[in-house]
Design a protein around this motif. Structure first.
Motif, PDB file in Angstrom:
ATOM      1  N   PRO A   6       0.783  -1.342   0.087  1.00 41.35           N
ATOM      2  CA  PRO A   6      -0.160  -0.021  -0.052  1.00 41.35           C
ATOM      3  C   PRO A   6       0.911   1.268  -0.062  1.00 41.35           C
ATOM      4  CG  PRO A   6      -0.848  -1.519   1.646  1.00 41.35           C
ATOM      5  CD  PRO A   6       0.663  -2.272   1.328  1.00 41.35           C
ATOM      6  N   SER A   7       0.495   2.190  -0.622  1.00 40.13           N
ATOM      7  CA  SER A   7       1.469   3.641  -0.736  1.00 40.13           C
ATOM      8  C   SER A   7       1.824   4.161   0.395  1.00 40.13           C
ATOM      9  CB  SER A   7       0.612   4.600  -1.761  1.00 40.13           C
ATOM     10  OG  SER A   7      -0.561   4.986  -1.107  1.00 40.13           O
ATOM     11  N   ALA A   8       0.792   3.859   1.506  1.00 38.55           N
ATOM     12  CA  ALA A   8       1.241   4.630   2.927  1.00 38.55           C
ATOM     13  C   ALA A   8       2.576   3.927   3.433  1.00 38.55           C
ATOM     14  CB  ALA A   8       0.003   4.648   3.534  1.00 38.55           C
ATOM     15  N   GLN A   9       2.477   2.437   3.097  1.00 40.11           N
ATOM     16  CA  GLN A   9       3.620   1.789   3.773  1.00 40.11           C
ATOM     17  C   GLN A   9       4.595   1.973   2.850  1.00 40.11           C
ATOM     18  OE1 GLN A   9       2.090  -2.439   3.931  1.00 40.11           O
ATOM     19  NE2 GLN A   9       0.756  -1.764   5.850  1.00 40.11           N
ATOM     20  N   ARG A  10       4.492   1.973   1.593  1.00 41.84           N
ATOM     21  CA  ARG A  10       5.790   2.059   0.748  1.00 41.84           C
ATOM     22  C   ARG A  10       6.482   3.269   0.750  1.00 41.84           C
ATOM     23  NH1 ARG A  10       3.262   1.334  -3.567  1.00 41.84           N
ATOM     24  NH2 ARG A  10       3.048   3.466  -4.310  1.00 41.84           N
ATOM     25  N   ILE A  50       5.657   0.635   8.997  1.00 42.51           N
ATOM     26  CA  ILE A  50       7.050   0.062   8.613  1.00 42.51           C
ATOM     27  C   ILE A  50       6.928  -1.542   9.256  1.00 42.51           C
ATOM     28  CG2 ILE A  50       9.546   0.235   9.093  1.00 42.51           C
ATOM     29  CD1 ILE A  50       9.129   3.217   9.045  1.00 42.51           C
ATOM     30  N   ARG A  51       6.525  -1.471  10.289  1.00 43.97           N
ATOM     31  CA  ARG A  51       6.644  -3.051  10.948  1.00 43.97           C
ATOM     32  C   ARG A  51       5.648  -3.901  10.040  1.00 43.97           C
ATOM     33  NH1 ARG A  51       2.847  -5.290  13.869  1.00 43.97           N
ATOM     34  NH2 ARG A  51       2.363  -3.374  14.694  1.00 43.97           N
ATOM     35  N   LEU A  52       4.417  -3.410   9.411  1.00 41.51           N
ATOM     36  CA  LEU A  52       3.636  -4.194   8.974  1.00 41.51           C
ATOM     37  C   LEU A  52       4.303  -4.346   7.278  1.00 41.51           C
ATOM     38  CD1 LEU A  52       0.152  -2.750   9.836  1.00 41.51           C
ATOM     39  CD2 LEU A  52       0.915  -5.105  10.268  1.00 41.51           C
ATOM     40  N   ALA A  53       4.921  -3.390   6.994  1.00 40.71           N
ATOM     41  CA  ALA A  53       5.552  -3.445   5.535  1.00 40.71           C
ATOM     42  C   ALA A  53       6.664  -4.404   5.527  1.00 40.71           C
ATOM     43  CB  ALA A  53       5.852  -2.035   4.899  1.00 40.71           C
ATOM     44  N   LEU A  54       7.191  -4.500   6.515  1.00 44.13           N
ATOM     45  CA  LEU A  54       8.564  -5.291   6.569  1.00 44.13           C
ATOM     46  C   LEU A  54       7.963  -6.720   6.620  1.00 44.13           C
ATOM     47  CD1 LEU A  54      10.846  -3.354   8.725  1.00 44.13           C
ATOM     48  CD2 LEU A  54      11.390  -3.662   6.383  1.00 44.13           C
TER      49      LEU A  54
END
Length: 174
Positions: free
Chosen positions: A127-131, A162-166
């Motif tokens: 998702p763009s917010a995470q990216r 950031i944790r969810l994206a990682l």
């Protein structure tokens, strides 16, 4: 409620006596907390000073409905310690190797290219917010606090995204 009143006086009136009282009470406790959590004395002292300066400058961000003054201060301390440790772990120019290195094996090159492509695709699927936060943290080399200041988002939101994206990236890369 005593400490909440002190923070309010700092926020509303820049009350130096209220700050001195908070400093006298919390600074030794923050330093002890940091040392017990593995920081050396000089890092703990530097971090404690930074935490107390943050308390002075960001008293307006304290919300008594979300946390106690102690919780807020110790959260700032924990985050500052992490930020300072990250900065210390970055290699200094004199630690970097200079000169030509051996040519890598072709299989290693191919494997790295494939992983790079997979990572690029995985980043594009976030998702763009995470990216955007991953890009700021890892490509922009910003700390979580710096990202918070730049974006205006709460520090906890930044860390969660950031944790969810990682986690998503780790899952794709396995």
């Amino acid at each position: 409620m005593l400490w909440v009143e002190h923070v309010s006086r700092i926020r509303d009136h820049k009350d130096t006596q209220a700050f001195a009282d908070l400093f006298d009470h919390f600074a030794p406790r923050v330093k002890g907390f940091l040392i017990k959590s593995g920081a050396d004395a000089s890092l703990a002292e530097e971090c404690t000073q930074d935490v107390m300066a943050t308390l002075w400058h960001k008293a307006h961000q304290f919300d008594a409905s979300r946390a106690s003054v102690a919780t807020w201060i110790f959260t700032i301390a924990r985050n500052r310690k992490i930020d300072l440790l990250r900065r210390q772990r970055r290699p200094e120019p004199e630690d970097l190797t200079w000169g030509p290195e051996e040519e890598p094996d072709q299989a290693d090159i191919l494997n790295l290219q494939q992983e790079t492509e997979l990572l690029g695709a995985a980043l594009a699927d976030l998702p763009s917010a995470q990216r955007e936060l991953i890009e700021k943290a890892y490509f922009g080399d910003l700390t979580h606090s710096e990202i918070a200041a730049e974006t205006g988002l709460p520090l906890g939101t930044i860390k969660s995204r950031i944790r969810l994206a990682l986690e998503r990236l780790r899952h794709v890369m396995k």
